[in-house]
Write an enzyme that holds these catalytic residues in place. Structure first.
Site, mmCIF file in Angstrom:
data_model
loop_
_atom_site.group_PDB
_atom_site.id
_atom_site.type_symbol
_atom_site.label_atom_id
_atom_site.label_comp_id
_atom_site.label_asym_id
_atom_site.label_seq_id
_atom_site.Cartn_x
_atom_site.Cartn_y
_atom_site.Cartn_z
ATOM 1 N N GLU A 123 -4.643 12.866 9.455
ATOM 2 C CA GLU A 123 -5.118 12.411 8.145
ATOM 3 C C GLU A 123 -6.494 11.802 8.389
ATOM 4 O OE1 GLU A 123 -5.814 9.805 4.647
ATOM 5 O OE2 GLU A 123 -5.211 8.942 6.536
ATOM 6 N N ASP A 131 -1.651 8.761 10.297
ATOM 7 C CA ASP A 131 -2.390 8.120 9.212
ATOM 8 C C ASP A 131 -3.679 7.460 9.704
ATOM 9 O OD1 ASP A 131 -2.494 7.093 6.452
ATOM 10 O OD2 ASP A 131 -2.293 5.149 7.415
ATOM 11 N N HIS A 135 -2.576 0.741 11.965
ATOM 12 C CA HIS A 135 -2.354 -0.669 11.671
ATOM 13 C C HIS A 135 -0.872 -0.934 11.428
ATOM 14 C CE1 HIS A 135 -3.763 1.573 8.038
ATOM 15 N NE2 HIS A 135 -2.569 1.203 7.612
ATOM 16 N N ARG A 166 -4.475 4.225 -8.050
ATOM 17 C CA ARG A 166 -3.897 5.429 -7.437
ATOM 18 C C ARG A 166 -2.457 5.627 -7.918
ATOM 19 N NH1 ARG A 166 -4.769 4.505 -1.163
ATOM 20 N NH2 ARG A 166 -4.127 2.434 -1.834
ATOM 21 N N ASP A 214 0.834 -1.200 0.000
ATOM 22 C CA ASP A 214 0.000 0.000 0.000
ATOM 23 C C ASP A 214 0.876 1.260 0.000
ATOM 24 O OD1 ASP A 214 -2.307 1.522 -0.004
ATOM 25 O OD2 ASP A 214 -2.711 1.302 2.133
ATOM 26 N N GLN A 229 -2.933 -5.415 6.350
ATOM 27 C CA GLN A 229 -2.797 -4.297 7.290
ATOM 28 C C GLN A 229 -3.675 -4.573 8.508
ATOM 29 O OE1 GLN A 229 -3.801 -1.689 3.969
ATOM 30 N NE2 GLN A 229 -2.077 -0.348 4.469
ATOM 31 N N HIS A 255 -1.574 11.713 -2.861
ATOM 32 C CA HIS A 255 -1.305 10.384 -3.425
ATOM 33 C C HIS A 255 -2.551 9.506 -3.453
ATOM 34 C CE1 HIS A 255 -1.434 9.668 0.797
ATOM 35 N NE2 HIS A 255 -1.470 8.378 0.574
ATOM 36 N N ASP A 256 -3.616 9.944 -2.760
ATOM 37 C CA ASP A 256 -4.824 9.127 -2.698
ATOM 38 C C ASP A 256 -5.832 9.562 -3.763
ATOM 39 O OD1 ASP A 256 -4.306 7.211 -0.735
ATOM 40 O OD2 ASP A 256 -4.672 8.648 0.873
ATOM 41 N N ARG A 281 2.506 13.052 10.326
ATOM 42 C CA ARG A 281 1.210 12.858 9.659
ATOM 43 C C ARG A 281 0.615 11.564 10.208
ATOM 44 N NH1 ARG A 281 -0.935 9.532 5.819
ATOM 45 N NH2 ARG A 281 -2.295 10.350 4.210
HETATM 46 C C1 GLC Z 1 -4.260 6.620 4.382
HETATM 47 C C2 GLC Z 1 -3.296 6.732 3.236
HETATM 48 C C3 GLC Z 1 -3.652 5.748 2.179
HETATM 49 C C4 GLC Z 1 -3.621 4.366 2.765
HETATM 50 C C5 GLC Z 1 -4.455 4.272 4.039
HETATM 51 C C6 GLC Z 1 -4.137 3.044 4.806
HETATM 52 O O1 GLC Z 1 -5.547 6.919 4.021
HETATM 53 O O2 GLC Z 1 -3.284 8.045 2.762
HETATM 54 O O3 GLC Z 1 -2.799 5.842 1.072
HETATM 55 O O4 GLC Z 1 -4.122 3.457 1.821
HETATM 56 O O5 GLC Z 1 -4.192 5.340 4.926
HETATM 57 O O6 GLC Z 1 -2.899 3.181 5.461
#
Ligand code: GLC
Length: 640
Positions: free
Chosen positions: A321, A279, A173, A515, A130, A247, A390-391, A277
């Site tokens: 995030e 996540d 995770h 992506r 990922d 994950q 990136h998403d 950041r």
């Molecule tokens: C966040 C990231 C994304 C990832 C997800 C799981 O949303 O920006 O790219 O797939 O977390 O870690």
């Protein structure tokens, strides 16, 4: 309270500073942690343990980072200032490795960057991972990118150039190959408590009734079956996996997990990471009968991380995030007693979505209304404003906001999906649908910013008029993120118009995740054209530099100053006002491909009827005489 020998080597003053910070921040930390673990009989023991961790990290904190702590605590608005400009990239795609990034500092400085977000860089599981969001070892840097020493050196080099280093803490995770998960797989009950393992489907089914599917196409459901893993002595386990099946969600109900993640943050802070950041924070707490997103305890975890790190390394800040609905995102700045004491930064996902919505619809009514309805933010925080990351883009437009302006939420979201996938008749965009959910028909969008703005199609058609419009569109939405309250974050390559990269389809480990189309390799050949105004890269780069320079001049743009969406009384002209004792600055943005006018009377009502100047061009005007903007033009207006 903590083993006195931990701080033994420190001077008296250093010890006193620690004691002072402890006295200052322990009450908030305790308040937050009590919500998580307050009912446990061993609560005090855990508190002692966490404080011991802080003492150790504080004692080990290098001298230059102690200085940074002082600098940031003396200038607590360092990330709110108009000079703050962000840039985000993958280390390998931008510069090969960490040492390579250091060599690119002059390039970043040309763009005025003060904050560099490097995508996940800790040792991930082997691919697929990922894009690094499945970490196998938080104590090591991804060996392809360098070492911890390289990271610390890069942090130092960046700091010397006025750039703060940001990276991801994948805190929701771990990879299933992480040491804790491996022990859990082997049946170790201590480590099984680090995750959510169930012996059968009973509880997963009950939880599942109210959960969302994040990757409905590639990883449907929220639990992964492992017939080989024993739970309570019986073979067969269902593991909570909100994202991909590799994950594994961490169980923050277990204070040991909180303590481990605290240590990970403290260690990285001591390597020189300044912005963390955090996540996927929305998912960090689970409770039966809820969607397990944005729960109060998820906020308490973040508040506790912040309060505790303020004691050992107060120079760092957190970025949430949380790509959630507008009402749910603002609380990540903290609310009530903890207002302004949770994350200093959060992604302004709503603004990003609304920018693309305005472009597609050539209408600003929905955006103006939705932004008006956003809850207010505490004064000591900042949004991170962006047009691409990136998403994928999820169309976070609420039914309520859509209905209020006479739109149907579902139809509008579908329209945006179709438009940006290039399926709509008038679309200029070249994007692709991501993770279409057959149950809800929710469809997100992938695609590089320039391709979504029309550049890819225009270049393919060799249509210079369309190229011109695409560049203007792209600069217009950047103009808004540079002017709106917070840090503008440039996505690597957008400054030179990098477009979709379709090569991912040839990589079997990436082909099912589109992506990757908007995660291109940096194109240094194109970047070399950035000073040539006859090229696309040159026009975009100069446009971005103009925005950077204009921001620098304007103290009105400090993040503390409120941002208000303004009705211009022209449905194609977007208005955003920054107002505070620092002054007033009005953005006007024409979201259509025809000239648009704001009437002088409206300008007068907005207190811009007299002599005004557009900061971006230096043009002087008289507001009460009507102001006309060219297609996709924006102005930053101040009175004089
Ligand atoms: C966040 C990231 C994304 C990832 C997800 C799981 O949303 O920006 O790219 O797939 O977390 O870690």
């Amino acid at each position: 309270m903590y083993p006195p020998e931990t701080l033994k080597k420190l001077t008296k003053l250093e010890k006193e500073i620690f004691a002072l910070r402890l006295a200052q921040h322990l009450p908030e930390a305790t308040y937050a942690l009590q919500q998580l673990y307050g009912r446990r009989p061993d609560f005090d023991d855990w508190m002692q343990r966490f404080i011991g961790q802080l003492a150790t990290a504080y004692a080990q904190r290098p001298a230059d980072l102690r200085l940074l702590d002082l600098q940031h605590t003396h200038q607590p608005d360092w990330f709110q200032r108009p000079e703050a400009i962000g840039y985000i990239c993958y280390v390998d795609k931008f510069a090969g490795n960490l040492k390579g990034v250091a060599e690119k500092i002059p390039y970043l400085k040309e763009l005025g960057v003060t904050y560099l977000h490097l995508m996940p860089l800790l040792q991930p599981r082997p691919r697929p991972n990922d894009g690094g969001y499945a970490v196998q070892d938080y104590g090591r840097v991804d060996e392809r990118l360098g070492t911890m020493t390289d990271l610390a050196e890069l942090g130092r080099a960046l700091r010397q150039n006025g750039i703060s280093l940001c990276t991801d803490i994948v805190c929701n995770h771990t990879a299933e190959e992480h040491e804790w998960a491996m022990k859990a797989k082997a049946g170790d009950p201590t480590y099984q408590e680090y995750y959510f393992l169930f012996p059968d489907r009973t509880l997963p089914d009950q939880y599942g009734r109210t959960l969302r599917h994040i990757f409905p196409e590639t990883a449907p459901g929220n639990f992964t079956h492992h017939p080989e893993i024993p739970v309570n002595g019986q073979p067969g386990a269902w593991v909570w996996t909100t994202f991909n099946n590799y994950q594994w969600d961490l169980n923050y109900g277990n204070p040991a997990v909180f303590g481990e993640m605290l240590n990970i943050i403290l260690n990285l802070a001591n390597q020189g990471i300044e912005v963390f950041r955090m996540d996927a924070v929305a998912f960090m707490w689970k409770q039966m009968g809820t969607n397990c997103e944005n729960l109060p305890e998820a906020h308490a975890i973040l508040q506790a991380f912040r309060a505790l790190t303020q004691i050992a390394c107060p120079g760092i800040i957190f970025k949430a995030e949380a790509i959630v609905s507008p009402q749910d995102v603002v609380p990540y700045f903290g609310t009530g007693r903890m207002a302004g004491q949770e994350c200093e930064l959060a992604y302004h996902n709503s603004l990003m979505v609304l920018l693309w919505s305005m472009l597609a619809e050539k209408d600003v009514v929905l955006a103006t209304h939705s932004l008006e309805k956003m809850p207010i933010t505490p004064p000591n925080v900042a949004w991170v404003n962006y047009v691409r990351c990136h998403d994928d883009i999820g169309w976070a437009i609420t039914d309520e906001n859509a209905t209020a302006v006479g739109l149907n939420g579902f139809s509008h979201r579908s329209f945006l999906g179709e438009f940006y996938a290039g399926k709509y008749p008038t679309s200029w965009s070249r994007g692709a649908e991501f993770q279409v959910n057959p149950e809800t028909m929710d469809r997100r969008i992938s695609g590089a910013g320039a391709s979504l703005a029309g550049l890819e199609a225009a270049v393919a058609n060799n249509d210079s008029h369309q190229i011109d419009l695409a560049i203007k569109r792209f600069l217009l939405i950047h103009s808004v993120i540079f002017m709106s309250g917070g840090i503008p974050l440039l996505y690597m390559g957008d400054e030179i118009g990098l477009m979709n990269d379709y090569s991912y389809v040839e990589d079997p480990l990436r082909a099912n995740d589109n992506r990757w189309m908007h995660r291109p390799q940096m194109d240094w050949e194109t970047a070399a054209q950035r000073h040539d105004p006859s090229t696309i890269a040159g026009r975009l780069f100069a446009g971005m530099q103009k925005l950077v320079a204009s921001r620098h001049e304007r103290h009105e743009l400090h993040a503390e100053a409120a941002t208000a969406a303004i009705w211009t009384h022209n449905d194609k002209l977007f208005g955003l006002l920054r107002h505070s004792p620092r002054g007033r600055l009005l953005l006007l943005g024409n979201f259509s491909d025809h000239p648009q006018t704001i009437m002088g009377q409206r300008m007068t009502e907005l207190q811009f009827g007299g002599s005004i100047r557009d900061v971006l061009t230096g043009r002087e005007m008289v507001g009460r005489n009507n102001i006309t903007l060219e297609p996709y033009e924006s102005m930053w207006i101040v009175g004089f």
